[in-house]
Write a protein that holds these residues in place. Structure first.
Motif, short mmCIF file in Angstrom:
data_model
loop_
_atom_site.label_atom_id
_atom_site.label_comp_id
_atom_site.label_asym_id
_atom_site.label_seq_id
_atom_site.Cartn_x
_atom_site.Cartn_y
_atom_site.Cartn_z
N ILE A 110 0.84 -1.20 0.00
CA ILE A 110 0.00 0.00 0.00
C ILE A 110 0.88 1.25 0.00
O ILE A 110 0.64 2.20 -0.76
N ASN A 111 1.89 1.24 0.84
CA ASN A 111 2.80 2.39 0.92
C ASN A 111 3.51 2.62 -0.42
O ASN A 111 3.62 3.76 -0.89
N GLU A 112 3.95 1.53 -1.05
CA GLU A 112 4.63 1.65 -2.34
C GLU A 112 3.67 2.16 -3.41
O GLU A 112 4.04 2.98 -4.25
N PHE A 113 2.44 1.67 -3.38
CA PHE A 113 1.44 2.10 -4.36
C PHE A 113 1.16 3.60 -4.24
O PHE A 113 1.11 4.31 -5.24
N LEU A 114 1.01 4.08 -3.01
CA LEU A 114 0.66 5.48 -2.80
C LEU A 114 1.81 6.43 -3.10
O LEU A 114 1.59 7.54 -3.59
N TYR A 115 3.05 6.00 -2.83
CA TYR A 115 4.17 6.93 -2.92
C TYR A 115 5.12 6.67 -4.08
O TYR A 115 5.85 7.57 -4.49
N LYS A 116 5.13 5.45 -4.62
CA LYS A 116 6.06 5.16 -5.72
C LYS A 116 5.35 4.84 -7.03
O LYS A 116 5.96 4.89 -8.09
N GLN A 117 4.07 4.49 -6.95
CA GLN A 117 3.33 4.13 -8.16
C GLN A 117 2.23 5.14 -8.48
O GLN A 117 1.32 4.86 -9.26
N ASN A 118 2.30 6.29 -7.84
CA ASN A 118 1.36 7.38 -8.14
C ASN A 118 -0.09 7.03 -7.79
O ASN A 118 -1.03 7.55 -8.38
N GLY A 119 -0.28 6.15 -6.82
CA GLY A 119 -1.63 5.78 -6.41
C GLY A 119 -2.29 6.87 -5.60
O GLY A 119 -1.62 7.70 -4.96
N GLN A 120 -3.61 6.88 -5.61
CA GLN A 120 -4.35 7.91 -4.86
C GLN A 120 -5.27 7.30 -3.81
O GLN A 120 -5.41 7.85 -2.72
N VAL A 121 -5.90 6.17 -4.13
CA VAL A 121 -6.78 5.50 -3.17
C VAL A 121 -6.36 4.04 -3.04
O VAL A 121 -6.32 3.31 -4.03
N ALA A 122 -6.04 3.62 -1.82
CA ALA A 122 -5.72 2.22 -1.53
C ALA A 122 -6.82 1.66 -0.63
O ALA A 122 -7.20 2.29 0.35
#
Length: 433
Positions: A110-122
């Motif tokens: 989740i952390n990688e998605f939000l901060y390294k993969q430009n994610g907005q909602v996990a």
């Protein structure tokens, strides 16, 4: 996973990212919305995962970079041996060090998605059944400046619970060597064990939404802050429990290029084939709702009504300008070099003179797609090629940039069913049934 058998293709897909986005920005984020973590909570077999998938699909449709992180999938995918302990030893489920390892892996992703993969909602999908656990999670994210919304799914309807349990047991039979009786016994033990320690969500200091039997009864607390949460609420108040399927196929009587099979088939033969196809696909016993554009010939409507279809003529399913062309060569000839160059840069958003873009079509379809959540029986949708492509992209979570290239087969029918771990597609050739 993909399996081909005779005239059918079956595909399982899990990623909720994509979905014919209505809005996009240069970096993929909605600037005004911020980042959000949705924490699911609820006893097993209460529909948490289905709600999480619906939510991710809808937010992706709106252009939000969203993904679901489901702890059960981590356990079942990465350690099949532990999957057995997961169900055999439910009393120590939350204290088990291996269980916590998979939770931590999930939170790391989740952390990688939000901060390294430009994610907005996990969306963090797990039981999260104690106030202590929820407090730890909320603190983990809020200290990083991330908004948190709790969604608790409760069920008092035994039919919903039994449907959900049956779905889980089918999945267990696929990933373990257990027989049905063993799987059923172990899973019910797990449900009972978790029920004994479960604490309902009532922490007034958090933003939360409590759902009973999906949207039958909705309670909210501090959940009116921000665009993302307001859109989430809009979806949640519209969802219903359903085990029905969605069928997509081209309409046989509209003015666009069709394959020989459809163009040469009269109304009676087509309706016979359609009814037989849905029968082959083991449809539910509910009366099927058929959604069609208002320009379908009355002959077809009469035949379909007599076969038990509940026919709904909807202007949202009307064709778009792209449906008038046999291919890109004819489109280039009609538009000219300059306009065709603009079309190639962004086919999804290119707006025809006095016409619509595919993005306009997606916006037009939004209200209808929400309305479909109220249907209890199977849904059949017939329309022109690019309308079906946009619908197909929504249900299969295909990015808007790829819609123009979806290899839709004119003589095929596509059946989609929606499970907790994703969606399942079956594709049948009508002329082989």
């Amino acid at each position: 996973m993909k399996r081909v058998t005779n005239s059918s293709t079956e595909i399982s897909f899990d990623s909720p990212r994509g979905g014919a986005q209505i809005y996009t920005t240069e970096n993929g984020l909605l600037y005004h919305a911020g980042k959000l973590v949705v924490i699911m909570a609820g006893l097993p077999a209460r529909g948490k995962s289905r709600i999480a998938r619906l939510l991710a699909r809808y937010l992706s449709w709106l252009g939000v970079q969203c993904d679901v992180f489901r702890v059960d999938e981590y356990i079942e995918s990465f350690n099949s041996g532990f999957s057995m302990k997961f169900y055999e030893d439910p009393n120590t489920l939350h204290e088990h060090r291996y269980y916590q390892k998979y939770v931590n892996n999930c939170l790391t992703d989740i952390n990688e998605f939000l901060y390294k993969q430009n994610g907005q909602v996990a969306i963090f999908d797990d039981i999260n059944g104690t106030k202590k656990r929820r407090k730890e999670l909320v603190n983990l994210f809020t200290k990083r400046g991330i908004k948190v919304l709790l969604i608790e799914s409760m069920c008092t309807d035994t039919n919903i619970i039994n449907d959900n349990i049956a779905t889980v047991i089918k999945r267990l039979l696929k990933i373990t060597n257990m027989d049905y009786e063993t799987a059923s016994s172990l899973y019910n033990k797990r449900v009972q064990a978790v029920s004994e320690t479960y604490e309902p969500v009532d922490e007034i200091e958090y933003s939360y939404v409590k759902l009973r039997n999906y949207s039958e009864h909705v309670i909210t607390n501090e959940s009116n802050s921000g665009y993302l949460i307001s859109r989430i609420l809009f979806l949640l108040i519209n969802i219903r429990h359903s085990t029905a399927a969605v069928y997509l196929l081209l309409s046989p009587a509209l003015k666009y290029p069709l394959c020989d099979f459809l163009s040469a088939t009269d109304s009676t033969a087509f309706v016979d084939t359609l009814s037989r196809a849905i029968g082959v696909m083991k449809s539910s016993k509910h009366r099927r709702s058929l959604y069609i554009p208002p320009c379908l010939e009355q002959e077809y409507i009469s035949q379909l009504s007599r076969r038990g279809f509940k026919v709904n003529e909807r202007i949202e399913l009307s064709p778009v300008p792209l449906d008038e062309y046999t291919g890109f060569d004819s489109l280039k000839e009609r538009l000219g070099e300059v306009e065709y160059g603009l079309f190639q840069k962004d086919p999804y958003r290119y707006r025809f003179i006095n016409g619509e873009s595919l993005c306009d079509l997606a916006i037009r379809l939004e209200s209808l797609l929400l309305e479909l959540e109220h249907e209890s029986g199977d849904i059949v949708m017939m329309a022109s090629p690019y309308v079906i492509k946009v619908l197909y992209a929504f249900f299969r979570n295909i990015p808007s940039s790829e819609i123009i290239h979806i290899p839709l087969q004119p003589s095929h029918i596509y059946r989609l069913t929606f499970l907790s771990e994703g969606a399942m597609l079956k594709e049948y050739a009508l002329n082989e049934l």
